[in-house]
Design an enzyme around this catalytic site. Structure first.
Site, PDB file in Angstrom:
ATOM      1  N   CYS A  16       0.845  -1.196   0.000  1.00 48.25           N
ATOM      2  CA  CYS A  16       0.000   0.000   0.000  1.00 48.25           C
ATOM      3  C   CYS A  16       0.881   1.247   0.000  1.00 48.25           C
ATOM      4  O   CYS A  16       1.585   1.518   0.961  1.00 48.25           O
ATOM      5  CB  CYS A  16      -0.895  -0.011   1.231  1.00 48.25           C
ATOM      6  SG  CYS A  16      -1.821   1.502   1.451  1.00 48.25           S
ATOM      7  N   LEU A  17       0.839   1.972  -1.098  1.00 46.20           N
ATOM      8  CA  LEU A  17       1.560   3.243  -1.229  1.00 46.20           C
ATOM      9  C   LEU A  17       0.628   4.252  -1.881  1.00 46.20           C
ATOM     10  O   LEU A  17      -0.336   3.865  -2.539  1.00 46.20           O
ATOM     11  CB  LEU A  17       2.793   3.073  -2.127  1.00 46.20           C
ATOM     12  CG  LEU A  17       3.906   2.139  -1.678  1.00 46.20           C
ATOM     13  CD1 LEU A  17       4.877   1.924  -2.814  1.00 46.20           C
ATOM     14  CD2 LEU A  17       4.642   2.702  -0.483  1.00 46.20           C
TER      15      LEU A  17
END
Lengths: 324, 309
Positions: free
Chosen positions: B92-93
């Site tokens: 998750c970025l």
């Protein structure tokens, strides 16, 4: 020669009275501000602060509002005149022949080209004037208020270099360069515009007398290719029409006008930039002639995409009509 | 047999542009290439950022580009243990498909990799696919990551992973050893400074800079440019095959050729246009003449009718 003098000479040399930056007036305001600040505070204290006072009555009440008004007038005048000029040049159908006959009778073809050149010079010299006066402001106040004001102006779309018409006029100038025009000395401030390719990336370049160079990148940052059927959003960024439509999540049939105002520019993330998008016709002509092979190849691929989108659009319309 | 790509697809076209750009401007800090059988699937390796616990590490991963790329964000997965991201898990970025609202079409695989390197030393804050190992563990993993590339996927993919790993090893600068003498100490300092300059400006590679042979001929293929041609890095091409009846090599050559085949800037009206203009004027005149004839006739009839009455 100082820029201030050059600028005033240029503005006085204009036949039509055009709005400009009140250089002398703004300089006087800054001098007055300098006197006020030096009389109020000892020198070392003002240097220690290194910033313009939070509520400088001179700056807040006079300098920035008057500069803002001048900038609005300049951009408004430039856009209006550029639009009118390009409308004359890009007229089609019966209007085209009417204007052509009218032009032959009046002999205003060369005047048209000269006006285009003058408008580019007008835009660039005013952009420099604004930059110089804001630099002077920052220098006097030891602040970055000038830079801040500049970024605010950009978000308000009152920065002349952001105008899509500047790009169009530069392309217009290149397109009609073959016509030799005896330009007046007062207006021979810029060496002309050119389409350059740096590492295969196209750019419109314009050099002004003061060794100042304006570069407009013509690579679409979505497809990473030379812009095809270019369109300029209100924030000043240029994209291919199809790429802009895809970014705005609209079909080619509906066009950019139907884009959601919440949709942002793919580069600067500014909202509501699609509704006022401008088709850059002159630039389209210039690029189609400069890279013909690429253009033909791109036309083929675009045609397929357009046909596909139109087909999908009418299919959905038919289904909606029939009630399926 | 090499798979063909549909260059009419805007996503494919954009990806091929990125391949070309990635190979013409290689970096010491990262390397990424698509699989030959699927250009939407990329394999990458990034170097751990300097002056952090990840320094010296070579971290491999895969990028999955969506069919709507670049309008939809890619997904990232790391294959090398780093102590910062979980392996074989989509992370998750703000640049990944977990946050499509942050994604911008102007971003590319290159910008995503630069962002990923920048994200490594940051605090995970409980994000999906993130880990928070101790500094010592991360340092140990960084050292271990240099030894061998991870084993993952098909032999084709593994070959690409090994190739990228070789490239990254060849580009890694050995850390200078401090000698007891003053002279050697000074020498090591200058070497360190040089290394730092190189890493701070990874893009500053000369156009003709050679990439070591270990990387294989997939990475970069030198091409001589004609004397009058544009000395652009786009002359460096991918050897990966592609396109609808056109290999990506030929495609890249085509796109370079258009730069060299520039036409002069003068507006020359095509003969077709001139003919069309003349035809239009002729038609307009003919219509006017016919209308005048009709008008004259009608006025004549009117006159006759009036006389009779």
């Amino acid at each position: 020669m100082k820029f201030c003098k050059k600028y005033q000479e240029y503005m006085q040399g204009q036949e039509k009275k055009l709005p400009g930056v009140g250089f002398k007036k703004l300089k006087k305001i800054l001098k007055k501000c300098r006197r006020n600040s030096s009389s109020q505070k000892p020198l070392h204290a003002s240097l220690a602060a290194k910033t313009c006072p939070d509520h400088c009555p001179v700056c807040d009440g006079t300098f920035f509002p008057s500069l803002l008004n001048e900038m609005s007038d300049i951009v408004g005048c430039f856009n209006q005149r550029a639009q009118k000029l390009l409308e004359l040049h890009l007229a089609s159908g019966v209007r085209k022949y009417f204007l052509w006959i009218k032009g032959k009778l009046q002999g205003n073809h060369t005047a048209l080209i000269q006006e285009g050149k003058d408008l580019v010079t007008y835009a660039l010299i005013n952009a420099i004037a604004i930059r110089k006066i804001l630099k002077k402001y920052d220098k006097i106040h030891y602040s970055k208020q000038g830079q801040l004001f500049k970024s605010q102006i950009q978000s308000m779309h009152k920065e002349i270099l952001q105008s899509p018409w500047l790009c169009e006029l530069m392309a217009f100038h290149i397109n009609l360069r073959e016509t030799k025009v005896k330009s007046r000395k007062a207006h021979a401030l810029f060496d002309g515009c050119s389409l350059t390719f740096k590492d295969g990336k196209p750019a419109l370049t314009c050099e002004l007398f003061d060794s100042i160079k304006v570069d407009i990148d013509l690579t679409c940052s979505i497809c990473l290719d030379t812009v095809f059927d270019p369109v300029s959003l209100t924030c000043g960024h240029i994209f291919c029409y199809i790429c802009a439509c895809s970014a705005a999540s609209v079909s080619i049939v509906n066009g950019l006008k139907s884009a959601d105002p919440k949709m942002k520019c793919p580069l600067c993330r500014e909202g509501a930039v699609y509704e006022g998008a401008v088709h850059l016709e002159e630039l389209n002509i210039l690029l189609s002639r400069s890279c013909q092979e690429y253009w033909e190849q791109r036309i083929q691929t675009e045609r397929v995409e357009r046909v596909k989108q139109i087909k999908e659009h009418w299919d959905s319309q038919c289904r909606a009509f029939v009630g399926v | 047999m090499a798979e063909k790509h549909n260059i009419k697809n805007p996503a494919v076209k954009r990806i091929l542009q990125e391949v070309k750009e990635m190979q013409s401007n290689p970096s010491d800090d990262y390397m990424s290439l698509p699989l030959e059988e699927n250009i939407f699937e990329w394999q990458f390796a990034i170097r751990g950022p300097r002056d952090t616990e990840f320094e010296g590490g070579i971290y491999h991963g895969r990028i999955q580009l969506p069919s709507e790329y670049p309008f939809k964000p890619p997904s990232f997965m790391l294959l090398t243990p780093s102590g910062r991201f979980e392996t074989q898990t989509k992370i998750c970025l703000s640049i990944s498909n977990h946050h499509p609202e942050h994604w911008q079409p102007s971003w590319s695989v290159r910008t995503a990799l630069v962002a990923l390197i920048a994200f490594m030393p940051t605090n995970p804050n409980g994000a999906l696919g993130s880990l928070n190992y101790k500094k010592e563990d991360r340092c140990a993993l960084a050292t271990k990551s240099q030894e061998a590339p991870p084993k993952f996927g098909t032999p084709e993919r593994q070959r690409l992973i090994d190739e990228i790993h070789e490239y990254m090893l060849s580009k890694s600068s050995p850390l200078p050893q401090l000698a007891p003498s003053q002279a050697s100490e000074e020498q090591s300092k200058t070497e360190e400074a040089k290394a730092q300059v190189n890493l701070e400006n990874p893009e500053a590679l000369p156009v003709g800079a050679e990439i070591p042979d270990q990387a294989g001929d997939r990475i970069v293929e030198e091409q001589e440019l004609p004397v009058n041609a544009n000395p652009n890095p786009a002359g460096v091409e991918a050897s990966m095959e592609s396109s609808s009846s056109v290999s990506s090599n030929q495609l890249l050559q085509k796109s370079d050729a258009r730069v060299q085949n520039l036409k002069p800037d003068t507006r020359v009206q095509k003969p077709d246009d001139r003919l069309f203009t003349l035809a239009a004027i002729g038609l307009a005149i003919a219509i006017v003449v016919l209308l005048l004839k009709k008008f004259i006739k009608s006025t004549e009839y009117g006159a006759v009718f009036m006389d009779e009455s």
